[in-house]
Design a protein around this motif. Structure first.
Motif, PDB file in Angstrom:
ATOM      1  N   CYS A 195       0.829  -1.202   0.000  1.00 51.97           N
ATOM      2  CA  CYS A 195       0.000   0.000   0.000  1.00 51.97           C
ATOM      3  C   CYS A 195       0.867   1.256   0.000  1.00 51.97           C
ATOM      4  O   CYS A 195       0.639   2.192  -0.781  1.00 51.97           O
ATOM      5  N   ALA A 254     -14.818  -8.974  -1.071  1.00 51.49           N
ATOM      6  CA  ALA A 254     -13.479  -9.115  -1.651  1.00 51.49           C
ATOM      7  C   ALA A 254     -13.472  -9.076  -3.173  1.00 51.49           C
ATOM      8  O   ALA A 254     -12.411  -8.895  -3.794  1.00 51.49           O
ATOM      9  N   ALA A 268     -11.769  -5.723  -5.168  1.00 52.74           N
ATOM     10  CA  ALA A 268     -10.315  -5.572  -5.107  1.00 52.74           C
ATOM     11  C   ALA A 268      -9.602  -6.714  -5.812  1.00 52.74           C
ATOM     12  O   ALA A 268      -8.628  -6.495  -6.546  1.00 52.74           O
ATOM     13  N   THR A 286     -16.186  -5.589   7.426  1.00 47.68           N
ATOM     14  CA  THR A 286     -16.104  -4.957   6.106  1.00 47.68           C
ATOM     15  C   THR A 286     -17.406  -4.280   5.686  1.00 47.68           C
ATOM     16  O   THR A 286     -17.421  -3.532   4.697  1.00 47.68           O
ATOM     17  N   SER A 295     -15.688  -1.339  -0.554  1.00 43.50           N
ATOM     18  CA  SER A 295     -14.996  -2.442  -1.230  1.00 43.50           C
ATOM     19  C   SER A 295     -14.097  -1.944  -2.353  1.00 43.50           C
ATOM     20  O   SER A 295     -13.217  -2.669  -2.816  1.00 43.50           O
ATOM     21  N   MET A 342     -11.297   0.645   0.295  1.00 39.97           N
ATOM     22  CA  MET A 342     -10.910   0.180   1.642  1.00 39.97           C
ATOM     23  C   MET A 342     -11.021   1.290   2.693  1.00 39.97           C
ATOM     24  O   MET A 342     -10.526   1.163   3.801  1.00 39.97           O
ATOM     25  N   ILE A 361      -6.829  -2.689   5.632  1.00 38.47           N
ATOM     26  CA  ILE A 361      -6.479  -3.621   4.558  1.00 38.47           C
ATOM     27  C   ILE A 361      -5.872  -4.903   5.131  1.00 38.47           C
ATOM     28  O   ILE A 361      -5.528  -4.982   6.313  1.00 38.47           O
ATOM     29  N   TRP A 400      -4.849 -11.434  -1.214  1.00 39.83           N
ATOM     30  CA  TRP A 400      -5.761 -10.449  -0.626  1.00 39.83           C
ATOM     31  C   TRP A 400      -4.974  -9.253  -0.093  1.00 39.83           C
ATOM     32  O   TRP A 400      -5.409  -8.098  -0.225  1.00 39.83           O
ATOM     33  N   SER A 409      -6.011  -5.700  -1.688  1.00 38.85           N
ATOM     34  CA  SER A 409      -6.606  -4.678  -0.812  1.00 38.85           C
ATOM     35  C   SER A 409      -5.657  -3.497  -0.642  1.00 38.85           C
ATOM     36  O   SER A 409      -6.079  -2.337  -0.587  1.00 38.85           O
TER      37      SER A 409
END
Length: 396
Positions: free
Chosen positions: A19, A71, A74, A348, A353, A356, A367, A384, A388
């Motif tokens: 990220c 999910a 993403a 979540t 979605s 995030m 995330i 994931w 994310s």
């Protein structure tokens, strides 16, 4: 003095690193913080030190969440092939093991080095070794205290994971922080974890170290519940191995786990064997598919001895049925200490979605493992983390 950034990312694991790199390469001034002395500690131990960095069969159906469609967005926008392209661009050699699992040929250190280089290309400031002293929010900015420092930013990313493997420094910090800002938390529990068996299954503890391929299921979960065909391993405390780790994520206290011990045998195989080989014993037949010690233990439990020709079709039918769905009722698991990941986490339903970002807390993102999305064994949780992280990094 308070240092100012565009975003502060808490947690320098897989999700946090990716990220920060994504946001940094978009021109954002990013601070990446971790209380550990080095980044990516879970990456380094994953896959036996070779990092099972993704799975080519990734799809939203391979994930557990109380918000099962969360999910999809993403994962569809940053795929296993996308991350593989990044790995290949760094010249990292890889190979596919069973069931779509991709590993480094050499070392997980290559993935960490790649992520750090990606952060460096984005000018990310990485700071390790100081615990977070507190987080506040006022006037549109998040202020974070760490060691003797303070920093502020309009965006804060929670990427500190869950409490699995506490010896690596894992904790429930993400959940405390989420609650501080009004986000709900789905009760965390160990996932991808060995299951323990009660005293009545002590016979199987004598098989500690024995492994065999099975199909594992949870009894009574209905047609939609997955079944996993992989190895199961008997331990001195209960059951482990990939098939059991997979099923553990779906297991709840009181559930019966069944294992199919001879998955390649056609229905009616024991009665057919009686006709074809009446002088053979059940143990001899089982030894053709299973380890000797396990074959003997199963025969002892079934109470069948002697030649097949001397056993009734009814007894053989009952034995075949039990071998196809041998029941175990675990009394627990080996807990977060042995769990590879955490199920549950930040709810979540309070998160976008697409980005995030918390729906009711502008500038707050969550995330990776910190949120209520848990993948199957085999690289799904890393994918994931990447997906994310990418979604948040592009939104900051």
């Amino acid at each position: 003095m308070i240092d100012s950034y565009d975003a502060i990312v808490l947690g320098a694991g897989a999700a946090g690193l990716f990220c920060a790199a994504t946001a940094g390469q978009r021109g954002r001034r990013v601070l990446l913080l971790d209380h550990a002395e080095q980044v990516g500690k879970k990456i380094l131990i994953s896959g036996g030190g070779r990092c099972n960095f993704t799975n080519i069969h990734t799809g939203s159906d391979r994930y557990l969440s109380q918000n099962p469609h969360f999910a999809k967005s993403a994962l569809s926008r940053y795929t296993a092939q996308d991350f593989l392209a990044l790995v290949e661009s760094y010249g990292i050699a890889w190979h596919e093991k069973t069931l779509g699992q991709l590993f480094c040929d050499q070392s997980a250190k290559q993935i960490v080095a790649m992520l750090l280089e990606e952060c460096a290309r984005g000018g990310v400031v990485v700071h390790c070794g100081d615990a977070i002293g507190g987080v506040d929010h006022a006037d549109g900015a998040y202020r974070v205290r760490y060691g003797d420092h303070e920093a502020s930013a309009p965006a804060l990313v929670i990427a500190t994971g869950g409490p699995s493997i506490p010896k690596m420094g894992a904790s429930g910090f993400a959940y405390d922080l989420a609650r501080q800002f009004g986000l709900k938390v789905v009760q965390p529990r160990p996932a991808l974890v060995p299951l323990t068996l009660p005293g009545e299954d002590t016979l199987f503890r004598e098989l500690s170290g024995v492994s065999t391929e099975v199909i594992a299921r949870i009894e009574g979960k209905g047609k939609g519940a997955p079944a996993f065909r992989e190895a199961a391993l008997f331990t001195h405390r209960g059951l482990s191995g990939p098939a059991i780790l997979q099923i553990s994520s779906y297991w709840q206290r009181g559930d019966t786990v069944t294992t199919q011990f001879v998955p390649d045998r056609a229905e009616g195989w024991l009665k057919q064997a009686k006709r074809d080989r009446p002088k053979a014993t059940l143990r001899k037949l089982l030894c053709e598919d299973l380890p000797d010690r396990l074959s003997q233990a199963l025969c002892d439990r079934l109470g069948l001895s002697g030649d097949l020709g001397n056993l009734s079709d009814k007894a053989l039918g009952a034995a075949e049925a039990k071998l196809a769905r041998w029941p175990f009722v675990p009394d627990g698991s080996e807990g977060f200490a042995k769990a590879e990941v955490t199920a549950g986490g930040i709810d979540t339903r309070g998160i976008s979605s697409k980005t995030m970002e918390a729906l009711k807390v502008p500038g707050l993102y969550a995330i990776g493992e910190a949120v209520d999305v848990t993948g199957w064994l085999g690289g799904y949780n890393f994918q994931w983390a990447w997906a994310s992280a990418r979604a948040a990094g592009l939104a900051i």
